[in-house]
Design a protein around this motif. Structure first.
Motif, mmCIF file in Angstrom:
data_model
loop_
_atom_site.group_PDB
_atom_site.id
_atom_site.type_symbol
_atom_site.label_atom_id
_atom_site.label_comp_id
_atom_site.label_asym_id
_atom_site.label_seq_id
_atom_site.Cartn_x
_atom_site.Cartn_y
_atom_site.Cartn_z
ATOM 1 N N MET A 121 0.738 -0.998 0.186
ATOM 2 C CA MET A 121 0.019 -0.630 -0.176
ATOM 3 C C MET A 121 0.582 0.639 0.058
ATOM 4 S SD MET A 121 -2.715 1.030 3.362
ATOM 5 C CE MET A 121 -0.845 1.974 3.347
ATOM 6 N N LYS A 122 2.373 1.319 1.215
ATOM 7 C CA LYS A 122 3.116 2.767 0.870
ATOM 8 C C LYS A 122 3.439 2.391 -0.344
ATOM 9 C CE LYS A 122 4.896 3.515 4.878
ATOM 10 N NZ LYS A 122 5.675 3.160 6.027
ATOM 11 N N CYS A 123 4.179 0.905 -1.108
ATOM 12 C CA CYS A 123 4.787 1.587 -2.382
ATOM 13 C C CYS A 123 3.790 2.083 -3.257
ATOM 14 C CB CYS A 123 5.763 0.322 -2.586
ATOM 15 S SG CYS A 123 6.491 -0.382 -1.325
ATOM 16 N N ALA A 124 2.479 2.109 -3.244
ATOM 17 C CA ALA A 124 1.367 1.718 -3.676
ATOM 18 C C ALA A 124 1.348 3.118 -4.053
ATOM 19 C CB ALA A 124 0.448 2.047 -4.078
ATOM 20 N N GLY A 125 1.429 4.611 -3.467
ATOM 21 C CA GLY A 125 1.749 6.095 -2.581
ATOM 22 C C GLY A 125 0.869 6.597 -1.785
ATOM 23 N N PHE A 126 -0.129 5.413 -0.746
ATOM 24 C CA PHE A 126 -1.175 5.578 -0.031
ATOM 25 C C PHE A 126 -0.139 5.810 1.352
ATOM 26 C CE2 PHE A 126 -3.374 3.111 -3.193
ATOM 27 C CZ PHE A 126 -5.028 3.591 -3.548
ATOM 28 N N GLN A 127 -0.770 7.020 1.924
ATOM 29 C CA GLN A 127 -0.086 7.253 3.131
ATOM 30 C C GLN A 127 -0.887 6.333 4.280
ATOM 31 O OE1 GLN A 127 2.677 8.992 4.233
ATOM 32 N NE2 GLN A 127 3.198 8.661 1.899
ATOM 33 N N PRO A 128 -0.743 5.886 4.968
ATOM 34 C CA PRO A 128 -1.259 5.185 6.511
ATOM 35 C C PRO A 128 -2.249 6.176 6.743
ATOM 36 C CG PRO A 128 1.046 4.929 6.391
ATOM 37 C CD PRO A 128 0.933 5.685 5.527
ATOM 38 N N ASP A 129 -3.192 6.168 7.416
ATOM 39 C CA ASP A 129 -4.509 6.824 8.001
ATOM 40 C C ASP A 129 -3.950 6.681 9.316
ATOM 41 O OD1 ASP A 129 -5.768 4.736 7.631
ATOM 42 O OD2 ASP A 129 -7.960 5.893 6.332
ATOM 43 N N VAL A 170 5.161 2.732 16.289
ATOM 44 C CA VAL A 170 3.351 2.857 15.516
ATOM 45 C C VAL A 170 2.450 4.374 15.878
ATOM 46 C CG1 VAL A 170 1.644 2.469 14.046
ATOM 47 C CG2 VAL A 170 4.016 1.002 14.489
ATOM 48 N N PHE A 171 2.095 3.938 17.531
ATOM 49 C CA PHE A 171 1.653 5.399 18.292
ATOM 50 C C PHE A 171 2.505 6.431 17.685
ATOM 51 C CE2 PHE A 171 0.337 7.378 21.681
ATOM 52 C CZ PHE A 171 -0.747 7.705 21.448
ATOM 53 N N THR A 172 3.628 6.770 17.753
ATOM 54 C CA THR A 172 4.522 7.745 18.360
ATOM 55 C C THR A 172 4.766 7.963 16.011
ATOM 56 O OG1 THR A 172 6.387 6.684 20.060
ATOM 57 C CG2 THR A 172 7.183 8.517 18.309
ATOM 58 N N GLU A 173 5.324 7.216 15.204
ATOM 59 C CA GLU A 173 4.537 7.671 14.197
ATOM 60 C C GLU A 173 3.327 8.676 14.281
ATOM 61 O OE1 GLU A 173 5.297 5.460 9.734
ATOM 62 O OE2 GLU A 173 6.114 4.552 11.585
ATOM 63 N N MET A 174 2.426 7.907 14.195
ATOM 64 C CA MET A 174 1.103 8.497 13.929
ATOM 65 C C MET A 174 0.693 9.776 14.363
ATOM 66 S SD MET A 174 -2.335 6.858 15.839
ATOM 67 C CE MET A 174 -3.966 7.153 14.409
ATOM 68 N N GLN A 175 1.692 10.447 15.900
ATOM 69 C CA GLN A 175 1.692 11.636 15.882
ATOM 70 C C GLN A 175 2.700 12.010 15.099
ATOM 71 O OE1 GLN A 175 2.500 10.540 20.366
ATOM 72 N NE2 GLN A 175 1.004 11.409 20.397
ATOM 73 N N CYS A 176 3.660 11.908 14.747
ATOM 74 C CA CYS A 176 5.059 12.841 14.385
ATOM 75 C C CYS A 176 4.147 13.222 12.652
ATOM 76 C CB CYS A 176 5.563 12.149 13.860
ATOM 77 S SG CYS A 176 7.164 11.879 15.518
ATOM 78 N N LYS A 177 3.017 11.675 12.057
ATOM 79 C CA LYS A 177 2.182 12.641 10.883
ATOM 80 C C LYS A 177 1.531 12.976 11.316
ATOM 81 C CE LYS A 177 5.251 9.977 8.137
ATOM 82 N NZ LYS A 177 5.605 9.753 6.747
ATOM 83 N N ASN A 178 1.127 13.949 12.326
ATOM 84 C CA ASN A 178 0.010 14.729 12.086
ATOM 85 C C ASN A 178 -1.043 14.180 12.417
ATOM 86 O OD1 ASN A 178 1.604 16.779 12.420
ATOM 87 N ND2 ASN A 178 1.303 16.636 10.244
ATOM 88 N N TRP A 179 -1.047 12.356 13.105
ATOM 89 C CA TRP A 179 -2.600 12.146 12.896
ATOM 90 C C TRP A 179 -2.783 12.587 14.308
ATOM 91 C CZ3 TRP A 179 -6.447 11.078 10.110
ATOM 92 C CH2 TRP A 179 -5.850 11.029 8.528
ATOM 93 N N VAL A 180 -4.081 12.828 15.441
ATOM 94 C CA VAL A 180 -3.923 13.130 16.888
ATOM 95 C C VAL A 180 -4.933 11.637 16.612
ATOM 96 C CG1 VAL A 180 -5.529 13.786 18.313
ATOM 97 C CG2 VAL A 180 -4.751 15.169 16.760
ATOM 98 N N PRO A 181 -3.661 10.422 17.718
ATOM 99 C CA PRO A 181 -4.585 8.855 17.992
ATOM 100 C C PRO A 181 -6.467 9.764 19.392
ATOM 101 C CG PRO A 181 -2.488 9.895 19.172
ATOM 102 C CD PRO A 181 -2.984 10.857 18.662
ATOM 103 N N ASP A 182 -6.987 9.232 19.127
ATOM 104 C CA ASP A 182 -8.784 9.421 19.645
ATOM 105 C C ASP A 182 -8.653 8.206 20.613
ATOM 106 O OD1 ASP A 182 -8.532 7.017 17.985
ATOM 107 O OD2 ASP A 182 -10.406 7.954 16.929
ATOM 108 N N GLU A 183 -9.920 7.588 21.154
ATOM 109 C CA GLU A 183 -10.264 7.146 21.809
ATOM 110 C C GLU A 183 -9.788 5.490 21.278
ATOM 111 O OE1 GLU A 183 -12.271 9.012 20.909
ATOM 112 O OE2 GLU A 183 -13.323 10.055 22.440
ATOM 113 N N HIS A 184 -10.071 5.144 19.876
ATOM 114 C CA HIS A 184 -9.943 3.838 19.779
ATOM 115 C C HIS A 184 -8.534 3.814 19.757
ATOM 116 C CE1 HIS A 184 -9.975 0.220 17.060
ATOM 117 N NE2 HIS A 184 -9.101 0.717 16.258
ATOM 118 N N VAL A 185 -7.766 4.075 19.410
ATOM 119 C CA VAL A 185 -6.601 4.415 19.160
ATOM 120 C C VAL A 185 -6.033 3.783 20.629
ATOM 121 C CG1 VAL A 185 -3.918 5.010 19.008
ATOM 122 C CG2 VAL A 185 -5.733 5.571 17.351
#
Length: 762
Positions: A432-440, A463-478
Motif C-alpha cells: 500500500m505504501k509503495c502504491a503511494g498511499f499514506q497510512p491513515d 507506530v503510535f509515535t509515528e502516527m503522532q509525527c504524521k500529524n494524526w491525533v490519536p483518538d479513544e480507539h487508538v
C-alpha cells in the motif's frame, strides 16, 4: 427461578452464587454508544491526487471521500437519486474521568469552527457497527451515490472505525439533491421580533446551540421563539442533521411544522426518518412516512435506501427485504447503494448465500461493480471466513481496472489480521505504501494490532509515535487498542498506564476500552479494582454492554475460589444488564425442556438488535456456565434455541450430499461438548424419521477458542474425550489432529445407539 432439586446438583460454589447473588432489576440492554465515529483530526492539508507507478500497475492516490449520516423512508413514486450510506452498526457512549475538570475533557471528534467557516455545514455520521468504507476511487456514479455516506470497517469485534479523514470541501451540504424539489424560499416568522438578517450557517449554528442547551419542551420552544430567527427547510434540515437525540429532533420537527409559512420538504422528512431509524423507532417512522406522502413529498431511491439501512442495522432483515420489494413496486429503481446495503446486512447476519445472491442481482440489473461495490463484497467474504475468495476478488478488481482505494487496502489488511495472517497483513501494508498511499488512523490502528498480536508491543508503541509525527491525533480507539494489547499480554500496569494516558490527553474512554481494562483486571484477580471500574462506569451513565456481562459471567465460571465466585456474582448484579435477570430466572428444564427454550427464545428476541458476535459470546458463556454447573439439560436447550436463531451460522453445514461438517472451533469446551452432543442427537432423530444416514461427518475443533498453540486445544481434548467415552467410530486423516471423521456403516450403526440421544447429560 431454578428449583431446589436442581440446585442440589450444582457445585457448592455455583450454589452459593445462585442463592446469595443480588437480584438486580433489568436495565437498558442497549450497547454503549458514542455519538460519532469520525474522531481523528488530520492537522495538515492533503496533497492533490497523483499517479504512483508500482511495477506494471499505476495506482492513483485519491482524495478522501465525503461523510454522511444514513437513515430511511417509504411509499409512492420518486425520481431515482444516489446516496451513500454507512454500512456499520453500533454506537458507544463514552466515559470521562471524574477527577478531571469538565472543560478539560473533550471528544476527539470535535473540531472548532472558525467564524470564517460558520456558513459551512458539516454532515457528521453516527458511529455504526462494522462495515466497509467507501472507496475513494469509485466511479463517477458511485461517487455521486456516496456523497452522503460514512466509511467504516471492522478490525476486530471490539474495534470499529475504518474511517478516512474527509476534505472539508467535500463535507459541505448541497442545498438540492436529485429527486427532491428545491427548498422554498419563503421564510417563516417565528417571533414578532425584528427580522434577523443572517447567513444560513449563522442561523443553523445558533438554533443548534439552543437545542443543545435545552431538552425539548416549553423552555426550548420559548428560546427558539425569542431568538427571532426565521428558517427555511434547508436550514431546518441542517439543524436536524446535527441532532443525535431523536426525541428532541422529533419535537423540533413538529414545532417547525406548526409555524406559519413553513413547509417541510423531502430533505427534512428523510433526515428525520434517519434520526428515528438510528434510534430504532420504527413505529414513529411509519407515522412520519404517511405524513410525508400526505404533504406531497414522495420518497425516492435515497429514502428507500435509508429505510432499508435502518431495518438492516436493527437486524430486521425480512423488513429490509420488504422495503426492497415495495421500492420496486413504487417505480424506484435500486442503485448500487441499495444492493450494497442488502449485501452488507445479510453478510453480517451470517446469510452469505443471500448476500451473494444480491450481488448477482446487482450485476443482472446492469450495475457493474466499481471500487465501492468490490470493497463491500470483499469485506463481506472476508468476515464470513472466505478470505481466499476475498483475495481473489481483490485481484479481479485490479484486473478489471478498478483502482484499490486506501479503504480497500485497509479492509484487506484488517481481514488478514483477523485471520492471523500477520505476515500477509504487513506485506499488504508495505504494498500500500509503495502504491503511494499514506497510512491513515485506521491503517495505523490495524498495524499496531498486528504487531501486538505478534508480540511486538514496543514496536506497536513505536507506530503510535509515528502516527503522532504524521500529524494524526490519536483518538479513544487508538488508546483503547493499546490498553487491550497490553492487557492481553498480561501487563496490568502498562494497560492501566495507557488508560490513564488517554484521560490525561483529555479523551473520554468508551465502553469497549473499559471492557478491555475490566477483562485485564479480572484475569489478574484484581477484583476490588474491577469493582471500582464498573462502579465508575455506571456512575457516569455508561450502560454495561453484552460484552461487559459476558466477561463477568466467564470470570464467574472460571472462579478459583468461593470468594472470587461471590465477588463475580456481585459484579454481575451491579452491572444491571438484562442478561443477569435472564440467567437468574432460568426456569426448570422439565420433561422436554420447552420452558427453557421459550425463556431463551424470548430473551434473544429482546436482544434482537445486538450484533451476532456479541450474542454468540454471551450464549457461549451461558452454555459454558450451565454445563460446568451441572445444569446440562438447560445448557442443551439454550444451545438448541441459539442454533435455530442463527447465532452460530457456521456450526453445521452440508458440504455435499450427506456430507456434513460440525464446526466447534469458535466455542469454549463446555459449549463445544454441548453443541456436539445435541447435533449428533439431531442426526439420530433425522435418521430414524427418514431412514437416511449421513455418509460422513467431520467434527472440526481447530485450535479452540482459548488456544494459541496447535495441539493444545482444550476444545479438542474435551471433544476427543467425549467421543472416546461413547465409542464414536472416528479417525483423523492427513495428519489433521483437530478434525475427527466418522463415515460409512460404522457411523450408521453408532447413530442407532439409544444413548446418542442423551450424550450431553453424561
Amino acid at each position: 427461578m431454578i428449583r431446589a432439586k436442581q440446585i442440589s446438583n450444582l457445585s457448592s460454589s455455583a450454589r452459593s452464587f445462585f442463592l446469595g447473588g443480588t437480584r438486580s432489576s433489568a436495565a437498558d440492554g442497549n450497547s454503549c454508544t458514542s455519538a460519532e465515529d469520525e474522531s481523528c483530526v488530520l492537522r495538515r492539508h492533503r496533497p492533490r491526487p497523483k499517479a504512483v507507478h508500482t511495477g506494471n500497475r499505476v495506482f492513483i492516490r485519491p482524495s478522501p471521500p465525503p461523510l454522511h449520516v444514513s437513515p430511511p423512508v417509504f411509499p409512492v413514486k420518486s425520481v431515482p437519486a444516489n446516496h451513500k450510506i454507512p454500512l456499520s452498526d453500533g454506537n458507544e457512549v463514552i466515559m470521562i474521568d471524574p477527577t478531571l475538570p469538565i472543560i478539560s475533557v473533550r471528544s476527539s471528534n470535535v473540531k472548532a469552527i472558525g467564524r470564517e467557516h460558520q456558513s459551512e455545514v458539516y454532515t457528521m455520521s453516527a458511529s455504526e457497527e462494522s462495515s466497509v468504507g467507501v472507496p475513494i476511487n469509485a466511479s463517477p456514479d458511485t461517487k455521486k451515490a456516496s456523497s452522503d455516506m460514512s466509511t467504516t470497517t471492522t478490525v476486530s469485534r471490539k474495534r470499529k472505525s475504518m474511517l478516512q479523514r474527509p476534505n472539508k470541501d467535500d463535507m459541505k451540504t448541497n442545498s438540492s439533491v436529485e429527486g427532491f424539489s428545491e427548498p422554498s424560499g419563503e421564510m417563516m416568522r417565528v417571533t414578532p421580533a425584528p427580522m434577523q438578517y443572517c447567513n444560513s450557517g449563522y442561523v443553523v449554528e445558533n438554533v443548534s446551540s439552543i437545542l443543545r442547551r435545552f431538552k425539548w419542551g416549553p423552555d426550548a420552544e420559548e428560546a427558539l421563539h425569542s431568538s427571532g430567527f426565521k428558517m427555511d427547510a434547508y436550514q431546518a434540515n441542517q439543524v436536524l442533521k446535527q441532532m443525535d437525540n431523536y426525541a428532541n429532533a422529533l419535537g423540533f420537527f413538529y414545532w417547525l411544522k406548526r409555524q406559519p409559512g413553513f413547509k417541510h420538504d423531502g430533505h427534512t422528512y428523510t433526515t428525520m426518518v434517519g434520526n428515528l431509524g438510528r434510534a430504532k423507532q420504527f413505529g414513529e417512522i411509519n407515522k412520519l412516512l404517511n405524513e410525508m406522502v400526505r404533504d406531497g413529498c414522495q420518497p425516492n431511491t435515497v429514502t428507500y435506501n435509508r429505510l432499508i439501512h435502518s431495518y438492516g442495522r436493527a437486524n430486521y432483515l425480512k423488513e429490509a427485504m420488504d422495503v426492497f420489494s415495495q421500492m420496486q413496486e413504487a417505480g424506484c429503481e435500486p442503485d448500487r447503494v441499495t444492493y450494497c446495503t442488502l449485501i452488507d446486512i445479510h453478510a453480517k447476519a451470517g446469510f452469505l448465500d443471500i448476500a451473494m445472491e444480491m450481488y448477482q442481482r446487482m450485476q443482472a440489473a446492469g450495475l457493474s461493480p466499481d471500487t465501492f461495490t468490490y470493497s463491500v463484497i470483499i469485506n463481506c467474504l472476508g468476515k464470513a471466513g472466505h478470505l481466499p475468495a476475498a483475495h481473489r476478488l481483490f485481484c479481479e478488481m485490479v484486473d478489471q481496472g478498478c483502482t484499490p482505494s486506501l479503504v480497500t487496502f485497509n479492509i484487506m489488511i484488517a481481514l488478514h489480521a483477523k485471520a492471523r495472517n500477520y505476515q500477509s497483513a504487513l506485506k499488504l501494508y508495505r504494498d500500500m505504501k509503495c502504491a503511494g498511499f499514506q497510512p491513515d488512523k485506521v491503517t495505523y490502528s490495524i498495524v499496531m494490532e498486528v504487531l501486538g498480536h505478534c508480540g511486538f508491543l514496543e514496536e506497536a508503541e513505536g507506530v503510535f509515535t509515528e502516527m503522532q509525527c504524521k500529524n494524526w491525533v490519536p483518538d479513544e480507539h487508538v488508546y483503547g487498542l493499546l490498553v487491550d494489547l497490553w492487557g492481553k499480554a498480561g501487563d496490568v500496569e502498562k494497560a492501566w498506564g495507557w488508560y490513564q494516558a488517554m484521560l490525561h490527553a483529555g479523551l473520554r474512554p468508551n465502553v469497549p476500552t473499559c471492557n478491555s481494562l475490566l477483562s485485564t483486571l479480572l484475569r489478574g484477580h484484581r477484583m476490588s479494582e474491577a469493582y471500582n471500574l464498573l462502579q465508575s462506569m455506571l456512575a457516569l451513565g455508561l450502560h454495561s454492554s453484552l460484552q461487559t456481562y459476558t466477561l463477568l459471567l466467564s470470570c464467574c465460571t472460571e472462579a478459583r475460589s468461593n470468594f472470587d465466585l461471590g465477588f463475580c456474582g456481585q459484579l454481575m448484579a451491579v452491572s444491571g444488564h438484562p442478561a443477569h435477570m435472564f440467567l437468574l430466572k432460568m426456569p426448570p428444564a422439565g420433561s422436554d425442556g420447552q420452558k427453557v427454550r421459550e425463556h431463551v427464545s424470548n430473551f434473544l428476541d429482546y436482544m434482537h438488535s445486538e450484533d451476532r458476535e456479541s450474542k454468540r459470546g454471551l450464549i457461549d458463556a451461558v452454555v459454558e456456565f450451565l454445563h460446568k454447573s451441572g445444569l446440562k439439560e438447560e445448557a442443551g436447550s439454550v444451545w438448541e434455541v441459539a442454533a435455530v436463531k442463527n447465532v452460530y451460522p457456521d456450526a453445521l453445514t452440508e458440504k455435499s450430499c450427506s456430507y456434513w461438517l460440525i464446526n466447534l472451533h469458535v466455542m469454549s469446551e463446555g459449549t463445544a461438548v454441548t453443541a456436539l452432543s445435541r447435533t449428533l442427537a439431531w442426526f439420530r432423530k433425522q435418521m430414524l424419521v427418514s431412514g437416511e444416514c449421513p455418509s460422513r461427518i467431520d467434527i472440526v475443533t481447530g485450535w479452540g477458542r482459548r488456544s494459541r498453540v496447535t495441539g493444545t486445544s482444550m476444545v479438542r481434548q474435551a471433544v476427543e474425550e467425549l467421543l472416546n467415552v461413547f465409542n464414536f467410530p472416528f479417525f483423523t486423516e492427513n495428519g489433521n489432529s483437530g478434525c475427527f471423521v466418522g463415515c460409512g456403516e460404522p457411523l450408521k450403526n453408532w447413530l442407532h445407539e439409544s444413548y446418542v440421544e442423551r450424550m450431553h447429560l453424561l
